[in-house]
Design a protein around this motif. Structure first.
Motif, PDB file in Angstrom:
ATOM      1  N   VAL A  38      38.445  47.996  27.655  1.00  0.00           N
ATOM      2  CA  VAL A  38      38.650  47.857  29.096  1.00  0.00           C
ATOM      3  C   VAL A  38      39.611  46.706  29.386  1.00  0.00           C
ATOM      4  O   VAL A  38      40.503  46.823  30.233  1.00  0.00           O
ATOM      5  CB  VAL A  38      37.295  47.665  29.826  1.00  0.00           C
ATOM      6  CG1 VAL A  38      37.495  47.303  31.280  1.00  0.00           C
ATOM      7  CG2 VAL A  38      36.447  48.916  29.709  1.00  0.00           C
ATOM      8  N   MET A  39      39.459  45.603  28.667  1.00  0.00           N
ATOM      9  CA  MET A  39      40.375  44.476  28.833  1.00  0.00           C
ATOM     10  C   MET A  39      41.816  44.909  28.520  1.00  0.00           C
ATOM     11  O   MET A  39      42.753  44.534  29.236  1.00  0.00           O
ATOM     12  CB  MET A  39      39.965  43.326  27.926  1.00  0.00           C
ATOM     13  CG  MET A  39      40.854  42.115  28.024  1.00  0.00           C
ATOM     14  SD  MET A  39      40.282  40.848  26.873  1.00  0.00           S
ATOM     15  CE  MET A  39      41.462  39.565  27.215  1.00  0.00           C
ATOM     16  N   VAL A  42      43.175  46.992  31.393  1.00  0.00           N
ATOM     17  CA  VAL A  42      43.505  46.135  32.540  1.00  0.00           C
ATOM     18  C   VAL A  42      44.824  45.412  32.296  1.00  0.00           C
ATOM     19  O   VAL A  42      45.683  45.349  33.182  1.00  0.00           O
ATOM     20  CB  VAL A  42      42.362  45.129  32.828  1.00  0.00           C
ATOM     21  CG1 VAL A  42      42.799  44.036  33.795  1.00  0.00           C
ATOM     22  CG2 VAL A  42      41.145  45.859  33.378  1.00  0.00           C
ATOM     23  N   THR A  43      45.012  44.858  31.102  1.00  0.00           N
ATOM     24  CA  THR A  43      46.253  44.125  30.838  1.00  0.00           C
ATOM     25  C   THR A  43      47.456  45.062  30.716  1.00  0.00           C
ATOM     26  O   THR A  43      48.569  44.658  31.035  1.00  0.00           O
ATOM     27  CB  THR A  43      46.131  43.229  29.585  1.00  0.00           C
ATOM     28  OG1 THR A  43      45.744  44.014  28.465  1.00  0.00           O
ATOM     29  CG2 THR A  43      45.136  42.124  29.799  1.00  0.00           C
ATOM     30  N   ALA A  46      48.494  45.673  34.258  1.00  0.00           N
ATOM     31  CA  ALA A  46      48.906  44.466  34.975  1.00  0.00           C
ATOM     32  C   ALA A  46      50.337  44.526  35.513  1.00  0.00           C
ATOM     33  O   ALA A  46      50.569  44.151  36.663  1.00  0.00           O
ATOM     34  CB  ALA A  46      48.702  43.234  34.099  1.00  0.00           C
ATOM     35  N   GLY A 145      41.601  39.592  32.803  1.00  0.00           N
ATOM     36  CA  GLY A 145      41.242  40.391  31.632  1.00  0.00           C
ATOM     37  C   GLY A 145      39.968  39.900  30.965  1.00  0.00           C
ATOM     38  O   GLY A 145      39.096  40.689  30.604  1.00  0.00           O
ATOM     39  N   VAL A 148      36.879  40.655  33.146  1.00  0.00           N
ATOM     40  CA  VAL A 148      36.518  42.068  32.996  1.00  0.00           C
ATOM     41  C   VAL A 148      35.811  42.285  31.658  1.00  0.00           C
ATOM     42  O   VAL A 148      34.813  43.011  31.581  1.00  0.00           O
ATOM     43  CB  VAL A 148      37.769  42.970  33.131  1.00  0.00           C
ATOM     44  CG1 VAL A 148      37.489  44.385  32.691  1.00  0.00           C
ATOM     45  CG2 VAL A 148      38.278  42.943  34.568  1.00  0.00           C
TER      46      VAL A 148
END
Length: 161
Positions: A38-39, A42-43, A46, A145, A148
């Motif tokens: 998930v991180m 997200v990144t 971004a 990140g 999250v």
């Protein structure tokens, strides 16, 4: 020493015999893998939100001089290690907090601070990849990140009664 003991630390093997500990290890493994995934998502997203491009696996592989596949493996291994830290240590520190999202956010912030300290130390020992874009936006993106990640781990790792 057998091959199993070389790969899996002894304390984990001992805990596998205990059902409660075995469940905690499984939760941490799943939480760490999903949290790192998930991180990463997200990144990767971004730049679509105006943040600089960030890729933890690419950064790890460039710093170590390894192929990107090794960077991804390291990223997920680090995620699992941090989830184990949450499951066996940090969860006891935040046990008075009833909200799992808040527990995870606090953990994610702690991981973010630790990561920044480690990056500074590693930067003194080996070359760092070039940074693209605003350093402030890079830090904000990294913090988001890690928050999250921490929240995801806290959603998977539950306190044992």
């Amino acid at each position: 020493m057998g091959t199993t003991e070389m790969v899996v630390p002894i304390f984990i093997l001992n805990h596998l015999k205990n059902k409660k500990m075995s469940n905690k290890i499984k939760q941490a493994l799943v939480g760490g893998i999903i949290g790192a995934a998930v991180m990463s998502i997200v990144t990767m997203a971004a730049p679509m939100m105006g943040m600089p491009k960030m890729s933890q696996p690419a950064m790890l592989s460039m710093m170590m001089g390894f192929p990107i596949v090794a960077g991804w493996l390291m990223h997920f291994m680090i995620g699992i290690i941090f989830a184990m830290v949450y499951a066996f240590f940090f969860i006891n520190i935040v046990k008075k907090i009833s909200n799992n999202i808040l527990k995870g956010a606090i953990f994610g912030f702690a991981v973010f601070i630790f990561a920044q300290i480690m990056m500074a130390i590693m930067g003194m020992m080996m070359p760092m990849p070039p940074m693209e874009g605003s350093m402030m936006l890079m830090m904000v993106g990294a913090m988001i990140g890690h928050l999250v990640f921490g929240i995801t781990v806290a959603m998977f790792v539950k306190e044992q009664a």
